[in-house]
Motif scaffolding. Structure first.
Motif, PDB file in Angstrom:
ATOM      1  N   SER A  13       0.814  -1.209   0.000  1.00 28.24           N
ATOM      2  CA  SER A  13       0.000   0.000   0.000  1.00 28.24           C
ATOM      3  C   SER A  13       0.857   1.272   0.000  1.00 28.24           C
ATOM      4  CB  SER A  13      -0.929  -0.018   1.212  1.00 28.24           C
ATOM      5  OG  SER A  13      -1.826   1.045   1.151  1.00 28.24           O
ATOM      6  N   ARG A  53      -4.151   1.723  -4.139  1.00 29.89           N
ATOM      7  CA  ARG A  53      -4.293   1.244  -2.757  1.00 29.89           C
ATOM      8  C   ARG A  53      -5.520   0.345  -2.619  1.00 29.89           C
ATOM      9  NH1 ARG A  53      -3.619   6.150  -1.784  1.00 29.89           N
ATOM     10  NH2 ARG A  53      -1.748   7.012  -0.955  1.00 29.89           N
ATOM     11  N   GLU A  54      -6.634   0.765  -3.225  1.00 28.25           N
ATOM     12  CA  GLU A  54      -7.862  -0.038  -3.166  1.00 28.25           C
ATOM     13  C   GLU A  54      -7.655  -1.395  -3.828  1.00 28.25           C
ATOM     14  OE1 GLU A  54     -10.680   2.557  -5.071  1.00 28.25           O
ATOM     15  OE2 GLU A  54     -10.905   3.822  -3.279  1.00 28.25           O
ATOM     16  N   ARG A  55      -6.974  -1.408  -4.954  1.00 28.76           N
ATOM     17  CA  ARG A  55      -6.731  -2.676  -5.653  1.00 28.76           C
ATOM     18  C   ARG A  55      -5.832  -3.597  -4.836  1.00 28.76           C
ATOM     19  NH1 ARG A  55      -6.266  -0.903 -12.037  1.00 28.76           N
ATOM     20  NH2 ARG A  55      -8.514  -0.824 -12.341  1.00 28.76           N
ATOM     21  N   ALA A  57      -5.645  -3.609  -1.619  1.00 24.42           N
ATOM     22  CA  ALA A  57      -6.465  -4.047  -0.482  1.00 24.42           C
ATOM     23  C   ALA A  57      -7.405  -5.186  -0.842  1.00 24.42           C
ATOM     24  CB  ALA A  57      -7.260  -2.865   0.077  1.00 24.42           C
ATOM     25  N   ILE A  58      -7.879  -5.238  -2.096  1.00 28.08           N
ATOM     26  CA  ILE A  58      -8.795  -6.322  -2.481  1.00 28.08           C
ATOM     27  C   ILE A  58      -8.072  -7.520  -3.094  1.00 28.08           C
ATOM     28  CG2 ILE A  58     -10.781  -4.800  -2.729  1.00 28.08           C
ATOM     29  CD1 ILE A  58     -10.394  -5.073  -5.824  1.00 28.08           C
ATOM     30  N   GLY A  59      -6.727  -7.478  -3.099  1.00 30.80           N
ATOM     31  CA  GLY A  59      -5.976  -8.662  -3.507  1.00 30.80           C
ATOM     32  C   GLY A  59      -5.272  -8.612  -4.842  1.00 30.80           C
ATOM     33  N   CYS A  60      -5.347  -7.499  -5.568  1.00 34.30           N
ATOM     34  CA  CYS A  60      -4.543  -7.402  -6.790  1.00 34.30           C
ATOM     35  C   CYS A  60      -3.076  -7.393  -6.373  1.00 34.30           C
ATOM     36  CB  CYS A  60      -4.873  -6.126  -7.564  1.00 34.30           C
ATOM     37  SG  CYS A  60      -6.501  -6.141  -8.323  1.00 34.30           S
ATOM     38  N   ARG A  78      -4.862  -9.239 -11.556  1.00 29.15           N
ATOM     39  CA  ARG A  78      -6.137  -9.392 -10.852  1.00 29.15           C
ATOM     40  C   ARG A  78      -6.565 -10.852 -10.952  1.00 29.15           C
ATOM     41  NH1 ARG A  78      -9.958  -6.244 -13.901  1.00 29.15           N
ATOM     42  NH2 ARG A  78     -10.406  -8.157 -15.012  1.00 29.15           N
ATOM     43  N   ASP A  79      -7.047 -11.387  -9.853  1.00 31.46           N
ATOM     44  CA  ASP A  79      -7.581 -12.759  -9.810  1.00 31.46           C
ATOM     45  C   ASP A  79      -6.577 -13.804 -10.278  1.00 31.46           C
ATOM     46  OD1 ASP A  79     -10.033 -11.701  -8.934  1.00 31.46           O
ATOM     47  OD2 ASP A  79     -10.737 -11.447 -10.995  1.00 31.46           O
TER      48      ASP A  79
END
Length: 165
Positions: A13, A53-55, A57-60, A78-79
């Motif tokens: 982050s 930062r948001e990405r 935080a969601i696992g990217c 991503r994913d």
């Protein structure tokens, strides 16, 4: 003084600002000239430090390339299957940094999720680079739902390649 050695590490982050600065600078130079104005503005907003930062935080997973204290490249997945960013600073292009970042991101996804199919949406100037990495276009260049012009591409790994990781 010896040349600096490239170091690769997973982004955190705290790296979001540096990532945003690099990818926006490269996008302005190489991607935006081929994009509709509104799509380019929206694209730059999606590359902000806040969104990075948001990405994260969601696992990217953002893989970063550093020369000394300078961030010179970013590959974001991503994913564990869709490459959302692969950028190398203009002055550092042509040194194999993009390939090293791609291989690191790919191996990470294979190790974490046994991924065998990778996808991305390539800007016009990036299509030749991705072809050299083994990706093939899965359709013509098109406007995405967010208005960005890109070519959908895919890379399928065979079982022996995956076993080598």
């Amino acid at each position: 003084m010896p040349p600096l050695e490239l170091s690769l590490r997973l982004g955190q982050s705290d790296d979001a600002r540096a990532i945003g600065v690099l990818v926006r600078r490269v996008a302005r130079r190489w991607i935006l000239p081929d994009q509709p104005h509104d799509a380019g503005v929206a694209m730059l907003e999606r590359m902000s430090a806040k969104v990075v930062r948001e990405r994260i935080a969601i696992g990217c997973r953002f893989h970063l390339a550093w020369l000394g204290g300078t961030l010179v490249g970013v590959a974001a997945m991503r994913d564990d299957s869709h490459l959302i960013q692969l950028f190398v600073g203009t002055r550092y292009q042509g040194r194999g940094i993009a390939r090293r970042l791609w291989l690191r991101a790919m191996r990470d996804a294979v190790r974490r999720a046994s991924t065998r199919c990778f996808t991305l949406n390539a800007s016009r100037c990036a299509v030749p680079v991705y072809r050299r990495f083994g990706f093939v276009a899965t359709g013509p260049e098109r406007l995405s739902p967010n208005g960005v012009l890109s070519t959908p591409m895919q890379l399928l790994l065979d079982a022996s390649t995956v076993a080598g990781f």
